[in-house]
Enzyme design. Structure first.
Site, mmCIF file in Angstrom:
data_model
loop_
_atom_site.group_PDB
_atom_site.id
_atom_site.type_symbol
_atom_site.label_atom_id
_atom_site.label_comp_id
_atom_site.label_asym_id
_atom_site.label_seq_id
_atom_site.Cartn_x
_atom_site.Cartn_y
_atom_site.Cartn_z
ATOM 1 N N CYS A 117 -52.790 -31.319 -2.639
ATOM 2 C CA CYS A 117 -51.555 -30.930 -1.942
ATOM 3 C C CYS A 117 -50.274 -31.447 -2.612
ATOM 4 C CB CYS A 117 -51.577 -31.343 -0.478
ATOM 5 S SG CYS A 117 -53.162 -31.777 0.198
ATOM 6 N N ARG A 122 -62.861 -39.199 -4.714
ATOM 7 C CA ARG A 122 -62.731 -40.207 -3.664
ATOM 8 C C ARG A 122 -63.928 -41.126 -3.742
ATOM 9 N NH1 ARG A 122 -61.329 -35.845 1.026
ATOM 10 N NH2 ARG A 122 -59.711 -34.780 -0.168
ATOM 11 N N ASP A 125 -59.137 -24.866 -2.887
ATOM 12 C CA ASP A 125 -57.945 -25.247 -2.153
ATOM 13 C C ASP A 125 -56.850 -24.181 -2.249
ATOM 14 O OD1 ASP A 125 -56.724 -27.021 -0.538
ATOM 15 O OD2 ASP A 125 -56.457 -28.603 -2.032
ATOM 16 N N HIS A 163 -52.540 -23.750 -0.662
ATOM 17 C CA HIS A 163 -51.472 -24.161 0.242
ATOM 18 C C HIS A 163 -50.508 -23.016 0.409
ATOM 19 C CE1 HIS A 163 -53.168 -27.976 -1.209
ATOM 20 N NE2 HIS A 163 -53.049 -28.276 0.071
ATOM 21 N N HIS A 223 -52.754 -25.864 4.872
ATOM 22 C CA HIS A 223 -53.842 -26.195 3.940
ATOM 23 C C HIS A 223 -55.047 -25.369 4.384
ATOM 24 C CE1 HIS A 223 -51.990 -30.307 3.148
ATOM 25 N NE2 HIS A 223 -51.522 -30.048 4.348
ATOM 26 N N LYS A 233 -54.708 -27.499 14.100
ATOM 27 C CA LYS A 233 -55.605 -26.875 13.136
ATOM 28 C C LYS A 233 -56.665 -26.023 13.809
ATOM 29 C CE LYS A 233 -58.700 -30.799 12.957
ATOM 30 N NZ LYS A 233 -59.696 -31.537 12.220
ATOM 31 N N GLN A 274 -62.437 -28.543 -4.619
ATOM 32 C CA GLN A 274 -62.074 -27.804 -3.408
ATOM 33 C C GLN A 274 -61.608 -26.401 -3.780
ATOM 34 O OE1 GLN A 274 -58.986 -30.541 -2.081
ATOM 35 N NE2 GLN A 274 -60.285 -31.174 -0.379
HETATM 36 ZN ZN LIG Z 1 -53.973 -29.729 1.151
#
Ligand SMILES: [Zn+2]
Ligand SMILES: [Zn+2]
Length: 648
Positions: free
Chosen positions: A337, A366, A386, A388, A518, A472, A384
């Site tokens: 992000c 992580r 991912d 945005h 996200h 969410k 991910q």
């Molecule tokens: Zn994010």
């Protein structure tokens, strides 16, 4: 007069003190026969607990999670009694219900329990259960409670009781057995009809490795023998479908101690499969108006201090990377992000140019404790899918619908048919917990609910479950074995646009904050492939599976023809391989079945003469002798059954 409010908000009034079981009988005798536990004003109670005040009552049966919890918690008492009878001198510590069953941590002294003892323990438990002993709660003074366990020399219970307040200490009795317990039991032991001791493991007292290691005995129980049989069959099937086992068998991924724990290595077949998944999503995302971006695997520490991720991951995760320059520090990225926020910040946007949708297959790192690592589902580095979305508050409605469409498209193409959704909203009693204006929160929550309704989702609204930075929507998917997985979170964020000072020029010519969404339909490539492996047992949808076809020649004589067939298939974009080993046809077919290849093509004298192929499907069905063209149509039809076009 006592007024009891039921979950449907109906109120029943009684002149005298009553019990939850009385209320159940009042509703219907049939229902009452199934009621096993209850909750009164948020406190778990027994069905025999007298109700002396007005309040809200919920009654549970085995079908409810709370009912199962009471059932399994009560079963742990039965296990404890069985262990006391079979292993005199055993010291009990704690015995809670868990997601599937229960356990009891015990100090066996010089004794030990192994697989061979399970049957004896189960028989003893069933013998106790058949006594139909009532579970009865009683209050005990702290002094009496302490003295009981001091006499027995049980330092664990003594420690537990020392941390309790006098006046709040209760025991639960059944048969000749008693145990320190807060409550929440089924009416009597007779309801437990089937038990299974599943395993034993070592467990440190209070989870602290400086303490003594106790023996944890895991078990599960059911109100019917049939349910236990079904559960054990499911466990067996789950073992066969374990993605770690299948991943190895199908040569998809591996781990190397040298590379490091929790860092998956994708093998050629796995990498190709992952590539197909990525292409599939990229294609749909392109239609849905996303733009691909690429960002590095590291970023300056300051970036994550700004985003707040350093505060969250800094201490417990990978430590900063130093450079020859003093004071310069980089972090392995824990999230994509912040990078995407900086991409948004490269130029000013007007409201007419929004939404901006930046997508990336971004790898993040992580640090997970080594004990937490598990195959591909808990790793230290993962990618991910991912994206945005930066939009105006007014665009949230449409954006949410678009993302839901994309998530449903992913589920549909990969054979997940059974799912529900959860909308997590604010806790209205604690407004100070949340960042962002009340107006924006209302808008966002309403946008999510509207989208969920509009898309016909089966959803629940959970108050107080939202993150501090936004509401969410989560999808809960049920796999083929009925296990739940959380997949495809869509999260609204008011925090990062603030922290990165993101703006757009509105119709009023003023600067405004965009809203950030996200979203990751797969979650991560690693976890998704793991779930898909366990859901399908390795029988992936035809469009995704590593090899769609294997060509088996009856003998060396037909190898040339087999090669020709292979070329034809490859020209038709069918993923095929050839098995030319000097093995019997039976062995070749068995191996192909093991590799879960959906189609086997067998070629011999007849096939060559007729310029045809004989086709056999995984699992045994024969399609007979057909031409390569006919077979190509069969494959295409099968693929189109699951892989639809994404339509915006
Ligand atoms: Zn994010
Ligand atoms: Zn209990």
């Amino acid at each position: 007069m006592i007024n009891i409010t039921l979950p449907d908000n109906s109120v029943r009034s009684y002149n005298d003190v009553i019990t939850p079981m009385d209320v159940a009988k009042d509703i219907s005798e049939g229902f009452a026969r199934n009621v096993i536990s209850a909750k009164f004003n948020d406190t778990t109670i027994e069905t025999s607990t007298p109700l002396t005040t007005d309040g809200k009552l919920t009654l549970y049966t085995w079908r409810d999670d709370e009912g199962k919890k009471a059932f399994w918690h009560s079963s742990s008492h039965i296990l404890a009694q069985a262990l006391e009878e079979l292993y005199p001198g055993v010291k009990l510590s704690i015995g809670p219900a868990i997601e599937n069953g229960f356990y009891y941590d015990v100090d066996l002294g010089s004794n030990s329990i192994s697989d061979k003892d399970f049957k004896t323990i189960e028989n003893k438990m069933i013998e106790i259960a058949r006594g139909k002993h009532d579970f009865k709660m009683k209050s005990v003074s702290k002094a009496d409670a302490l003295s009981k366990y001091k006499v027995e020399g049980n330092e664990y219970k003594v420690e537990l009781i020392e941390n309790l307040t006098d006046g709040n200490i209760t025991f639960c009795d059944h048969s000749t057995f008693t145990d320190l317990c807060r409550g929440g039991h089924i009416p009597n032991t007779g309801i437990v009809k089937a038990v299974k001791v599943l395993s034993v493991a070592g467990a440190y007292w209070r989870g602290d490795e400086n303490n003594k290691q106790l023996t944890r005995v895991y078990g599960i129980s059911f109100p019917k023998q049939k349910e236990l049989t079904e559960y054990l069959a499911l466990l067996e099937e789950a073992k066969k479908r374990d993605h770690r086992k299948l991943g190895k068998q199908l040569e998809l991924f591996t781990f190397s101690q040298k590379v490091g724990q929790g860092l998956p290595l994708w093998l050629p077949k796995g990498a190709a499969l992952r590539g197909r998944l990525e292409d599939f999503l990229k294609k749909a995302q392109q239609k849905a108006g996303y733009e691909m971006v690429v960002t590095p695997h590291i970023g300056q520490k300051e970036l994550y201090v700004t985003s707040g991720h350093y505060a969250k991951y800094g201490e417990d995760s990978f430590q900063p990377i130093k450079t020859p320059k003093e004071d310069e520090e980089f972090l392995l990225k824990p999230m994509n992000c912040p990078h995407h926020c900086e991409i948004y910040n490269t130029k000013p946007f007007s409201y007419r140019e929004l939404p901006k949708r930046y997508a990336e297959f971004g790898t993040v790192y992580r640090y997970e404790q080594s004990g937490e690592l598990h195959g591909l589902t808990r790793v230290r580095g993962f990618t991910q899918d991912d994206a945005h979305i930066f939009c105006t508050p007014d665009q949230l409605d449409a954006e949410f619908k678009n993302v839901i469409d994309l998530v449903l498209y992913v589920f549909g193409s990969l054979g997940f048919e059974n799912f529900t959704a959860q909308v997590s909203v604010r806790d209205l009693d604690n407004p100070d917990k949340y960042i962002g204006s009340v107006e924006n929160w209302e808008k966002a929550e309403q946008a999510i609910i509207n989208a969920a309704k509009d898309k016909g989702l089966d959803y629940v609204i959970e108050s107080g479950e939202a993150a501090f930075y936004g509401p969410k929507l989560d999808f809960m998917v049920k796999d083929a074995l009925g296990r739940q997985w959380q997949l495809g979170t869509i999260q609204v964020d008011y925090n990062l646009p603030e922290r990165f000072d993101l703006t757009y020029k509105g119709a009023d010519n003023e600067l405004h904050r965009p809203v950030m969404i996200h979203r990751a339909p797969f979650g991560s490539m690693e976890r998704f492939v793991a779930i898909l492996l366990e859901h399908t047992g390795g029988n992936f949808p035809l469009w995704l599976i590593p090899e769609q076809v294997i060509v088996l020649s009856i003998s060396e004589k037909f190898e040339k023809y087999a090669e020709k067939v292979l070329n034809l298939l490859e020209n038709n974009e069918i993923r095929a391989l050839i098995d030319n080993r000097n093995e019997t046809m039976g062995k070749k077919i068995r191996d192909a079945e093991m590799q879960k290849i959906p189609y086997m093509i067998i070629v011999g004298e007849n096939e060559e003469k007729e310029n045809m192929i004989s086709v056999r499907q995984h699992g045994g069905e024969d399609l007979g002798m057909i031409s390569v063209e006919e077979f190509t149509n069969v494959v295409e039809t099968e693929i189109n059954k699951t892989l639809k076009q994404f339509i915006v």
